[in-house]
Enzyme design. Structure first.
Site, PDB file in Angstrom:
ATOM      1  N   CYS A  58      54.836  43.338  21.814  1.00  0.00           N
ATOM      2  CA  CYS A  58      54.068  44.587  21.713  1.00  0.00           C
ATOM      3  C   CYS A  58      53.224  44.599  20.440  1.00  0.00           C
ATOM      4  O   CYS A  58      52.090  45.079  20.438  1.00  0.00           O
ATOM      5  CB  CYS A  58      55.006  45.797  21.685  1.00  0.00           C
ATOM      6  SG  CYS A  58      55.995  45.970  23.165  1.00  0.00           S
TER       7      CYS A  58
ATOM      8  N   CYS B  37      54.705  41.992  31.224  1.00  0.00           N
ATOM      9  CA  CYS B  37      55.384  43.287  31.301  1.00  0.00           C
ATOM     10  C   CYS B  37      54.477  44.365  31.876  1.00  0.00           C
ATOM     11  O   CYS B  37      54.918  45.480  32.134  1.00  0.00           O
ATOM     12  CB  CYS B  37      55.924  43.703  29.936  1.00  0.00           C
ATOM     13  SG  CYS B  37      54.676  43.814  28.679  1.00  0.00           S
TER      14      CYS B  37
END
Lengths: 136, 167
Positions: free
Chosen positions: A107, A37
């Protein structure tokens, strides 16, 4: 999917943004990234040599709201903890606290990795200290 | 049949892009309903495959990922190892851009990023070439190096895209 209020809170008022002097022997720096990402996260700890506790922590993250919130929360959590306690923080706890959706779990993994990398860097610095400096 | 065979280009990272495009156009024509006469399911599938092959091979990152998979290397999700130098540089570049999003900074960063992308592609070219002469552990090492180079390239490509969009 909408961000949870906790993510939004950390995103809008991130705690402990900034950096310490990288070459300070009491500072540990961890830079980690998720290539898929494009997120990059830098997390730094400052350890009190007398107590062995993490007395301060800073972060800088370029990424989505969840990545920012995860690292912001991570710095909050590790402050005041010992190295060993900080190493016990699991990404699942971050997921739970921030109510991250499955697509944003990576994350929290990043934040856990960043804590570990910062601690590793600090420990490496300590191990490489000249003998007289570490004897106390 | 792999994507390289489908578009009749030699399997490798250093693809001749002109040839790739020409072969893609010819292949698309061959499975275009106007030429084939009927838009059967089979033709439709083939057309989709040809498109996918072209978009994959045209992009250095897509081509590298695809080739690595053919060679038995690990996919992007399973290995996120990135050269620490790359991460530092991305971190710094993004920080600089945040503080000073003006034309000058952007231009310098675009130049730097373009250089890094070129450099990474050269590394990929060499490593993929080397691969065919290697076996066992040496091959595994090179596959891991390629994985890391691809991860780095992805960072620079993303940065380049963001720099470009804001320009």
């Amino acid at each position: 999917m909408a961000y949870s209020t906790k993510v939004l809170d950390h995103y809008n008022n991130p705690r402990n943004v900034g950096s310490f002097e990288k070459d300070d022997p009491l500072v540990g720096t961890g830079v980690v990234g998720a290539p898929e990402c494009g997120d990059v996260m830098k997390l730094q700890i400052k350890v009190n040599p007398l107590t062995g506790l993490i007395e301060d922590a800073k972060f800088k993250t370029f990424g989505c709201g969840s990545a920012i919130a995860s690292s912001s929360l991570a710095t909050e959590w590790i402050k005041g903890k010992s190295i060993d306690q900080a190493l016990e923080i699991r990404n699942t706890e971050i997921v739970e606290e921030l109510a991250l959706p499955p697509v944003k779990v990576h994350c929290s993994v990043l934040a856990e990795d960043a804590i570990k990398a910062a601690i590793h860097n600090y420990q490496e610095k300590q191990a490489n200290q000249p003998a007289e400096a570490s004897a106390n | 049949m792999d994507f390289f065979q489908l578009l009749a280009v030699p399997k490798g990272f250093g693809v001749d892009l002109t040839l790739l495009e020409a072969n893609f156009l010819a292949a698309s024509r061959r499975c275009h309903p106007d030429f084939v006469g009927a838009d059967s399911q089979e033709v439709l599938l083939q057309s989709a495959m040809v498109n996918k092959a072209y978009t994959t091979l045209k992009d250095p990152l897509g081509r590298g990922e695809y080739l690595l998979r053919l060679e038995g290397g690990s996919t992007g999700e399973s290995s996120r190892v990135v050269d620490p130098f790359v991460l530092e540089e991305i971190m710094e570049a993004r920080g600089e851009l945040d503080q000073n999003p003006t034309g000058g900074t952007r231009k310098n960063l675009l130049e730097m990023t373009a250089n890094r992308m070129k450099n990474h592609q050269e590394q990929l070219l060499n490593r993929f070439r080397k691969l065919e002469f290697l076996q066992g552990l040496a091959k595994a090492d090179t596959l891991a190096e390629i994985r890391q180079t691809l991860n780095g390239l992805r960072y620079y490509q993303n940065l380049f895209r963001d720099l470009f969009q804001g320009a």
